[in-house]
Design a protein around this motif. Structure first.
Motif, PDB file in Angstrom:
ATOM      1  N   ASP A   1     -42.661  79.969 -38.634  1.00 12.58           N
ATOM      2  CA  ASP A   1     -43.905  79.309 -39.031  1.00 12.58           C
ATOM      3  C   ASP A   1     -44.879  79.248 -37.863  1.00 12.58           C
ATOM      4  O   ASP A   1     -46.080  79.444 -38.021  1.00 12.58           O
TER       5      ASP A   1
ATOM      6  N   GLN B   1     -51.221  82.168 -42.434  1.00 16.80           N
ATOM      7  CA  GLN B   1     -50.947  81.234 -43.527  1.00 16.80           C
ATOM      8  C   GLN B   1     -51.695  81.678 -44.782  1.00 16.80           C
ATOM      9  O   GLN B   1     -52.881  82.001 -44.723  1.00 16.80           O
TER      10      GLN B   1
ATOM     11  N   SER C   1     -50.255  78.305 -51.028  1.00 18.66           N
ATOM     12  CA  SER C   1     -49.046  78.106 -51.834  1.00 18.66           C
ATOM     13  C   SER C   1     -49.354  78.279 -53.315  1.00 18.66           C
ATOM     14  O   SER C   1     -48.548  78.815 -54.065  1.00 18.66           O
ATOM     15  N   ASP C   2     -50.533  77.803 -53.709  1.00 15.03           N
ATOM     16  CA  ASP C   2     -50.968  77.915 -55.103  1.00 15.03           C
ATOM     17  C   ASP C   2     -51.911  79.113 -55.217  1.00 15.03           C
ATOM     18  O   ASP C   2     -53.037  79.077 -54.718  1.00 15.03           O
TER      19      ASP C   2
ATOM     20  N   GLN D   1     -58.014  78.095 -52.552  1.00 13.30           N
ATOM     21  CA  GLN D   1     -57.038  78.750 -51.694  1.00 13.30           C
ATOM     22  C   GLN D   1     -57.322  78.484 -50.218  1.00 13.30           C
ATOM     23  O   GLN D   1     -56.397  78.259 -49.434  1.00 13.30           O
TER      24      GLN D   1
ATOM     25  N   ASP E   1     -56.180  74.975 -49.369  1.00 11.58           N
ATOM     26  CA  ASP E   1     -54.716  74.981 -49.327  1.00 11.58           C
ATOM     27  C   ASP E   1     -54.239  75.508 -47.974  1.00 11.58           C
ATOM     28  O   ASP E   1     -53.373  74.908 -47.320  1.00 11.58           O
TER      29      ASP E   1
ATOM     30  N   LYS F   1     -52.270  73.538 -44.816  1.00 12.63           N
ATOM     31  CA  LYS F   1     -51.031  74.020 -44.208  1.00 12.63           C
ATOM     32  C   LYS F   1     -51.185  74.128 -42.696  1.00 12.63           C
ATOM     33  O   LYS F   1     -50.277  73.757 -41.943  1.00 12.63           O
TER      34      LYS F   1
END
Length: 117
Positions: A14, A27, A30-31, A39, A42, A46
């Motif tokens: 990571d 990165q 996730s969705d 996006q 999101d 992260k």
């Protein structure tokens, strides 16, 4: 100095910490059902979480690399989300390019390098 690999997997970790710096892997959201605005948020969420886990935050980002699937359609909307997230006095060096993504539904990927606090 030692290298610390956070949550290593067969292909990547990571993040990697070394010499007071933290290097985040690219990165992606996730969705994958959302538009570029969703996006991007999101991905930035992260990034916030990964930086916090490495004793850093967005104000410590030195550089960012951004890949966007469709620059013509999505660059302005991406920048609107980025600019509301990043305080202007902490803007990093940044590059953004159009790119084919590993999965069809991914619209954005971001990779950052930051200083640890």
């Amino acid at each position: 100095m030692s290298i610390k690999r956070n949550n290593p997997k067969p292909r990547l970790a990571d993040s990697v910490e070394f010499g007071g710096l933290v290097y985040l892997s690219g990165q992606v959201p996730s969705d994958l059902t959302g538009d570029i605005t969703q996006q991007t948020q999101d991905v930035l969420d992260k990034i916030d979480a990964l930086l916090a886990a490495s004793q850093s935050d967005k104000t410590c980002i030195l550089s960012a690399q951004v890949w966007i699937k469709n620059m013509h359609r999505d660059f302005a909307a991406f920048n609107a989300v980025w600019e509301s997230w990043m305080p202007v006095e902490h803007s990093p060096a940044r590059a953004a390019v159009e790119a084919n993504m590993a999965r069809e539904q991914v619209l954005v990927e971001i990779m950052v390098t930051a200083v640890q606090r």
